[in-house]
Design a protein around this motif. Structure first.
Motif, PDB file in Angstrom:
ATOM      1  N   LEU A 201      22.009 -11.619  73.754  1.00  0.00           N
ATOM      2  CA  LEU A 201      22.837 -11.480  74.955  1.00  0.00           C
ATOM      3  C   LEU A 201      24.296 -11.772  74.640  1.00  0.00           C
ATOM      4  N   ALA A 202      24.536 -12.856  73.902  1.00  0.00           N
ATOM      5  CA  ALA A 202      25.917 -13.206  73.550  1.00  0.00           C
ATOM      6  C   ALA A 202      26.572 -12.096  72.732  1.00  0.00           C
ATOM      7  N   GLY A 203      25.798 -11.490  71.827  1.00  0.00           N
ATOM      8  CA  GLY A 203      26.339 -10.385  71.044  1.00  0.00           C
ATOM      9  C   GLY A 203      26.635  -9.170  71.889  1.00  0.00           C
ATOM     10  N   SER A 204      25.773  -8.899  72.865  1.00  0.00           N
ATOM     11  CA  SER A 204      25.998  -7.769  73.762  1.00  0.00           C
ATOM     12  C   SER A 204      27.259  -7.982  74.584  1.00  0.00           C
TER      13      SER A 204
ATOM     14  N   THR B  20      30.307  -7.403  72.553  1.00  0.00           N
ATOM     15  CA  THR B  20      30.550  -5.963  72.424  1.00  0.00           C
ATOM     16  C   THR B  20      31.248  -5.420  73.659  1.00  0.00           C
ATOM     17  N   ASP B  21      30.783  -5.839  74.834  1.00  0.00           N
ATOM     18  CA  ASP B  21      31.417  -5.401  76.077  1.00  0.00           C
ATOM     19  C   ASP B  21      32.867  -5.884  76.158  1.00  0.00           C
ATOM     20  N   ARG B  22      33.104  -7.104  75.704  1.00  0.00           N
ATOM     21  CA  ARG B  22      34.475  -7.618  75.695  1.00  0.00           C
ATOM     22  C   ARG B  22      35.364  -6.742  74.813  1.00  0.00           C
TER      23      ARG B  22
ATOM     24  N   LEU C 123      34.205  -7.693  68.075  1.00  0.00           N
ATOM     25  CA  LEU C 123      33.132  -6.947  67.436  1.00  0.00           C
ATOM     26  C   LEU C 123      32.578  -7.689  66.224  1.00  0.00           C
ATOM     27  N   ALA C 124      33.445  -8.364  65.498  1.00  0.00           N
ATOM     28  CA  ALA C 124      32.975  -9.183  64.371  1.00  0.00           C
ATOM     29  C   ALA C 124      32.043 -10.284  64.876  1.00  0.00           C
TER      30      ALA C 124
ATOM     31  N   LEU D 234      26.570 -12.549  65.803  1.00  0.00           N
ATOM     32  CA  LEU D 234      25.596 -13.079  66.755  1.00  0.00           C
ATOM     33  C   LEU D 234      24.311 -12.266  66.764  1.00  0.00           C
ATOM     34  N   ASP D 235      24.448 -10.952  66.678  1.00  0.00           N
ATOM     35  CA  ASP D 235      23.284 -10.082  66.761  1.00  0.00           C
ATOM     36  C   ASP D 235      23.424  -8.942  65.754  1.00  0.00           C
ATOM     37  N   PRO D 236      23.062  -9.192  64.508  1.00  0.00           N
ATOM     38  CA  PRO D 236      23.231  -8.170  63.465  1.00  0.00           C
ATOM     39  C   PRO D 236      22.438  -6.894  63.723  1.00  0.00           C
ATOM     40  N   GLY D 237      21.470  -6.941  64.619  1.00  0.00           N
ATOM     41  CA  GLY D 237      20.673  -5.765  64.932  1.00  0.00           C
ATOM     42  C   GLY D 237      21.222  -4.927  66.063  1.00  0.00           C
TER      43      GLY D 237
END
Length: 294
Positions: free
Chosen positions: A161-164, A167-169, A186-187, A192-195
């Motif tokens: 969720l944090a990675g998503s 991405t939205d940010r 994005l980095a 946070l979510d390499p997948g």
């Protein structure tokens, strides 16, 4: 370098030639809308309120106008968890109607009714509100909402969720032309979510915009590994290859998009690219083992 490559190279901050730039697409606005797309990993989930949400989503998709009316009526007397669910259902219905400002307000209503220590639900609903604002063209509001959602997400153990949200940010920051900050977001998403295939795709697009073609190639290769056959990834892979002087690889990528996803906007864009190179796109499947990346 061909004329098409020169045109692509000039597309900094805009969509290349005929296609939509994935950094400008509100692809993760709400999951049930994205389900109709390419089936790749999507943004914030909506199942956190309870199993009844599945029925809510289905009913809103069938008749969003009536669903919105019912959800508004339910909000009048709803309290606690019922108010959360009613606000969520209203927001879903309004996204189906492309009424983004109202959807943002509905998701905020749901979020404000969540218990203060339920950081997971607050993060997800805040992310939905931020995505609705972004879809409505209000990047400033979107960033503020997504910043708050990210703060909540960091208090949970949900790195996906944090990675998503990161991405939205990045999408919001690109819309505000704050590209260095978008690159950092994005980095963070990739860490946070390499997948998260979308994070890698958007990273490749941003790197390509900044003429960092080696980085863009690595990132688009990873995106293709995570979401093989995704048309937006194949489209971007071709752009990166073209700008790197590998015209044949670009043609293969774009032809793969046309063959595997013929009815998508990405395929229409790929056809335009191929036509500019003097190629007639084929709708035949690519040879066995061929991929969207060179």
């Amino acid at each position: 370098m061909s004329i098409l490559a020169l045109v692509l190279l000039g597309q900094v901050g805009a969509a290349p030639v005929m296609g939509a730039d994935p950094l400008q697409l509100p692809a993760e606005v709400i999951e049930q809308k994205a389900r109709k797309g390419q089936g790749q990993r999507q943004g914030p989930r909506v199942e956190m309120i309870g199993p009844q949400v599945e029925g809510c989503i289905a009913s809103m998709e069938i008749n969003p106008v009536r669903g919105a009316e019912a959800a508004r009526a339910a909000l009048v007397d709803a309290k606690g968890q019922e108010r959360v669910r009613a606000g969520l259902c209203l927001g879903i219905a309004l996204t189906q109607l492309d009424r983004w400002d109202e959807a943002q307000q509905a998701f905020n209503t749901a979020r404000s009714s969540v218990l203060p220590d339920d950081h997971l639900s607050r993060a997800r609903l805040g992310s939905m509100a931020g995505n609705a604002a972004l879809a409505g063209g209000n990047a400033d509001s979107a960033l503020s909402l997504l910043d708050a959602a990210q703060t909540e997400a960091r208090r949970t153990q949900d790195s996906e969720l944090a990675g998503s949200i990161a991405t939205d940010r990045a999408r919001a920051l690109v819309a505000l032309t704050r590209t260095d900050e978008a690159d950092s977001a994005l980095a963070e998403a990739r860490t946070l979510d390499p997948g998260n295939a979308q994070a890698w795709l958007l990273s490749a697009t941003l790197s390509r915009r900044n003429a960092k073609l080696a980085e863009a190639q690595t990132q688009i290769d990873k995106a293709a590994q995570l979401a093989p056959g995704d048309p937006e990834t194949g489209l971007e892979a071709g752009v990166v290859a073209m700008l790197s002087g590998r015209e044949d690889a670009a043609k293969r990528s774009w032809q793969s998009v046309v063959s595997l996803s013929p009815d998508t906007p990405a395929a229409e864009t790929a056809k335009g690219y191929l036509a500019q190179l003097g190629n007639t796109p084929s709708s035949s499947p690519p040879p066995s083992g061929d991929t969207a990346t060179p």
